[in-house]
Design a protein around this motif. Structure first.
Motif, PDB file in Angstrom:
ATOM      1  N   LEU A 293       0.733  -1.242   0.166  1.00 26.47           N
ATOM      2  CA  LEU A 293       0.496   0.141  -0.091  1.00 26.47           C
ATOM      3  C   LEU A 293       0.958   1.474   0.079  1.00 26.47           C
ATOM      4  O   LEU A 293       1.760   1.365   1.075  1.00 26.47           O
ATOM      5  N   LEU A 294       1.059   2.183  -1.133  1.00 24.06           N
ATOM      6  CA  LEU A 294       1.459   3.366  -0.878  1.00 24.06           C
ATOM      7  C   LEU A 294       0.853   4.265   0.136  1.00 24.06           C
ATOM      8  O   LEU A 294       0.258   4.162   1.047  1.00 24.06           O
ATOM      9  N   ASP A 295       1.995   5.271   0.737  1.00 27.32           N
ATOM     10  CA  ASP A 295       2.220   7.239   1.487  1.00 27.32           C
ATOM     11  C   ASP A 295       1.262   7.706   0.840  1.00 27.32           C
ATOM     12  O   ASP A 295       1.655   7.721  -0.265  1.00 27.32           O
ATOM     13  N   PHE A 296       1.089   8.225   1.905  1.00 27.78           N
ATOM     14  CA  PHE A 296       0.275   9.874   1.353  1.00 27.78           C
ATOM     15  C   PHE A 296       1.433  10.352   0.822  1.00 27.78           C
ATOM     16  O   PHE A 296       0.747  11.417  -0.645  1.00 27.78           O
ATOM     17  N   LYS A 297       2.882  10.266   0.476  1.00 26.84           N
ATOM     18  CA  LYS A 297       4.022  11.295  -0.218  1.00 26.84           C
ATOM     19  C   LYS A 297       4.604  10.060  -1.166  1.00 26.84           C
ATOM     20  O   LYS A 297       4.881  10.931  -2.217  1.00 26.84           O
ATOM     21  N   LEU A 312      -8.769  16.444   7.608  1.00 28.03           N
ATOM     22  CA  LEU A 312     -10.448  16.854   7.611  1.00 28.03           C
ATOM     23  C   LEU A 312     -10.584  14.923   7.810  1.00 28.03           C
ATOM     24  O   LEU A 312     -11.917  14.791   7.864  1.00 28.03           O
ATOM     25  N   ILE A 313      -9.693  13.898   7.968  1.00 30.86           N
ATOM     26  CA  ILE A 313      -9.844  12.328   7.459  1.00 30.86           C
ATOM     27  C   ILE A 313      -9.645  11.756   9.163  1.00 30.86           C
ATOM     28  O   ILE A 313     -10.389  10.739   9.589  1.00 30.86           O
ATOM     29  N   PHE A 314      -9.531  13.075  10.019  1.00 28.57           N
ATOM     30  CA  PHE A 314      -9.296  12.549  12.214  1.00 28.57           C
ATOM     31  C   PHE A 314     -11.177  13.360  11.931  1.00 28.57           C
ATOM     32  O   PHE A 314     -11.156  12.683  13.672  1.00 28.57           O
ATOM     33  N   HIS A 315     -11.826  13.449  10.860  1.00 23.46           N
ATOM     34  CA  HIS A 315     -13.478  13.907  11.438  1.00 23.46           C
ATOM     35  C   HIS A 315     -13.893  12.947  12.550  1.00 23.46           C
ATOM     36  O   HIS A 315     -14.148  11.747  11.659  1.00 23.46           O
ATOM     37  N   PRO A 316     -14.653  13.168  13.594  1.00 22.91           N
ATOM     38  CA  PRO A 316     -15.509  11.562  14.120  1.00 22.91           C
ATOM     39  C   PRO A 316     -16.546  11.468  13.422  1.00 22.91           C
ATOM     40  O   PRO A 316     -16.960  10.175  13.361  1.00 22.91           O
ATOM     41  N   HIS A 317     -17.069  11.923  12.024  1.00 21.89           N
ATOM     42  CA  HIS A 317     -18.212  11.844  11.569  1.00 21.89           C
ATOM     43  C   HIS A 317     -18.295  13.047  10.588  1.00 21.89           C
ATOM     44  O   HIS A 317     -17.552  14.044   9.811  1.00 21.89           O
ATOM     45  N   LYS A 340      -4.306   5.594   7.159  1.00 23.31           N
ATOM     46  CA  LYS A 340      -3.277   6.223   8.351  1.00 23.31           C
ATOM     47  C   LYS A 340      -4.418   5.954   9.586  1.00 23.31           C
ATOM     48  O   LYS A 340      -3.891   6.727   9.870  1.00 23.31           O
ATOM     49  N   ILE A 341      -5.859   6.276   9.300  1.00 25.34           N
ATOM     50  CA  ILE A 341      -6.704   6.119  10.796  1.00 25.34           C
ATOM     51  C   ILE A 341      -7.009   5.078  11.133  1.00 25.34           C
ATOM     52  O   ILE A 341      -7.696   5.075  12.714  1.00 25.34           O
ATOM     53  N   ASN A 342      -6.634   3.983  10.556  1.00 22.68           N
ATOM     54  CA  ASN A 342      -7.158   2.842  11.657  1.00 22.68           C
ATOM     55  C   ASN A 342      -6.029   2.466  12.632  1.00 22.68           C
ATOM     56  O   ASN A 342      -5.028   2.172  12.499  1.00 22.68           O
TER      57      ASN A 342
END
Length: 564
Positions: A293-297, A312-317, A340-342
């Motif tokens: 799996l790639l990384d964001f970079k 934004l991807i760490f928003h709760p909902h 990333k958020i897993n």
């Protein structure tokens, strides 16, 4: 096999209760009478099936059981062991990693075979076990003709295989031809070449006098070979058998899939057959499900866009949509986001069509229309599994959109994709599906639009000056101090000047102004103007940035961002 080893195999089978001591004695009598090795004597006398013996050897010796029919074997690997030696010891090399050569063997207990192969190859031999029939078939396939497609086609012609003089082949004969070792090898070589060149699709295209093969590499189709017309039925039937399709049905479209292994990697292949005036056109979509799996970079995010997106991807909902045409990397971006958020504290569930990567610690579900497992139905089930984060492969209809928005409004973080040209287009698309504007505005937290541009080949990169017309098209006519680069074309990039692809992005966070415009059903252009006024970097601007950095060319950027 030495007497000690014979004793070890026989006694081990007795100790495990697979055969009795009396049966072992019977097998040894057959061994002396027929001159067969003990393992073959055991099978011949019916005391154990070959498959049971293979599984016993796999478990006892702690080595893998290899199903050779699902392996793509490189001719460079089989060349490491001579045909005489491979047939003598009933083994076949299947892949080489570093200084280790993995060989599938009928008798992995045979230390003489392991020692001789080690001495001949000067490699560490790692045995695996397969049935005698599988080994024999693989030997016929891989040693029956030389390693290039031209060699195999010549060998097929010499054998007189295929439809000649435009004659139709009956079904029974066609099934036999499709199982011919040289036909199997030809199809495997086509797939292997595509995987090695990083192709995403293989196109098998019948024409009036030939059968053309093209690969889609870095988003662009390239012709790689043409086979004689009389091999059309054989090649297409072989692919259909691999995908478990009906080879007798040639008038209706069919879809299927199969999985192959190559050098320890799992390759998932989706097959689509469509009738044309010159025969069935076949497209194979290649998915390397075991690729890293790639990384964001690695995806191409510029620092300023990435910093905003990661927050934004760490928003709760809420809901985050990734938009763009098919094959623009949307799914990869979603996978990297989920990875990333897993964390152990989050329950992440996905529904996809198809599952392109396997993600550790994430529950992944695949759409299956045969059992009515659609995106909408799967999404309903997911919501009963106490998820924190949901990923829906694609929002295709009102029903899926409605459930996804409901999930986003009730405490879940939802990721999904849409097919729109830019970020602003996602809002109007959702409303056009029938979703109420106030629900769109209150559930969405961001839209990310993206494309993939080909990157300049590092091996033939050179400085050049674009034409004045091109400079005007890109809006850089007055910026003469910028150095522009392109690929001259070399063997590493198949003379295209490009090798690999990278993303360009357009991130539109949903602020109060955009929410108001959404509720008012404002046209797409107004929403986009407001997003730019709020600081959004457009796809074209991000593309120009990558041109200035020498990552891609002006021409490639303009090819991809036509609608701008």
């Amino acid at each position: 096999m030495s007497g000690k080893q014979k004793k070890a195999l026989g006694e081990s089978l007795v100790e495990e209760g697979i055969i009795t001591a009396e049966q072992l004695k019977q097998a040894k009598t057959e061994e002396k009478r027929s001159g067969l090795r003990l393992r073959k004597a055991l099978v011949k006398t019916g005391l154990i099936t070959e498959e049971d013996l293979v599984m016993f050897l796999s478990g006892k010796l702690g080595i893998p059981r290899i199903e050779l029919g699902s392996y793509l074997i490189d001719s460079k690997v089989t060349e490491l062991v001579s045909e005489d030696l491979a047939r003598k010891y009933e083994l076949i090399p299947i892949f080489k990693i570093g200084n280790r050569l993995t060989c599938a063997m009928v008798d992995p207990w045979n230390v003489f075979a392991l020692d001789e192969i080690r001495l001949k190859t000067n490699l560490i031999i790692e045995p695996a076990v397969a049935t005698e029939a599988e080994i024999k078939k693989a030997l016929d396939e891989h040693y029956g003709a030389k390693g290039t497609m031209e060699d195999v086609i010549k060998s097929i012609d010499e054998k007189g295989i295929g439809a000649k003089d435009g004659k139709e082949i009956d079904l029974k004969e066609l099934e036999g031809i499709a199982e011919e070792p040289v036909v199997i090898k030809l199809v495997n070589l086509i797939i292997m070449k595509a995987v090695r060149e990083g192709a995403s699709d293989i196109h098998i295209e019948p024409e009036e006098d030939t059968l053309k093969t093209r690969f889609r590499v870095d988003g662009v189709l390239h012709e790689v070979s043409a086979s004689p017309k009389h091999l059309q039925s054989a090649i297409i039937s072989r692919i259909k058998i691999m995908a478990n399709l009906d080879i007798a049905e040639r008038r209706a479209p069919q879809d299927g899939r199969f999985t192959l292994k190559m050098e320890g990697r799992e390759i998932d292949i989706r097959v689509s057959c469509m009738p044309t005036i010159y025969g069935e056109n076949v497209v194979l979509r290649i998915l390397d499900v075991s690729s890293a799996l790639l990384d964001f970079k690695d995806t191409g995010f510029s620092e300023d866009i990435l910093e905003k997106y990661q927050k934004l991807i760490f928003h709760p909902h809420g809901m985050i949509l990734v938009t763009g045409p098919t094959g623009c990397g949307k799914t990869t971006t979603l996978y990297v986001s989920l990875d990333k958020i897993n964390t152990v504290e989050k329950n992440i569930i996905t529904i996809e069509d198809p599952v392109e990567y396997k993600l550790s610690g994430i529950r992944q579900m695949q759409v299956n229309p045969k059992v009515d497992l659609t995106f909408a139905n799967g999404l309903r089930s997911m919501l009963r599994q106490d998820p924190d984060v949901i990923m829906v492969g694609e929002i295709r209809d009102f029903q899926t959109a409605e459930i996804a928005i409901h999930a986003a409004l009730t405490g879940h973080l939802v990721f999904s994709t849409l097919h729109t040209n830019d970020a602003a287009g996602a809002l109007t698309r959702m409303i056009d599906m029938g979703v109420e504007p106030f629900l769109v505005s209150s559930s969405l937290i961001a839209v990310l639009a993206q494309r993939l541009v080909r990157t300049i080949c590092k091996d033939c990169k050179e400085e050049y000056t674009p034409t004045e017309e091109t400079m005007r098209d890109i809006g850089l006519l007055d910026e003469r101090r910028i150095k522009f680069y392109r690929g001259k074309g070399c063997s590493k990039c198949m003379n295209t000047g490009y090798k690999g692809r990278i993303g360009i992005f357009e991130l539109m966070p949903i602020d109060e102004n955009i929410r108001k415009l959404t509720i008012a059903r404002a046209p797409h252009d107004e929403v986009k103007k407001q997003a730019i006024a709020s600081g959004m970097i457009t796809l074209k601007q991000d593309g120009i940035k990558k041109v200035k950095e020498g990552i891609t060319t002006v021409e490639e950027m303009l090819r991809v961002i036509q609608e701008e």
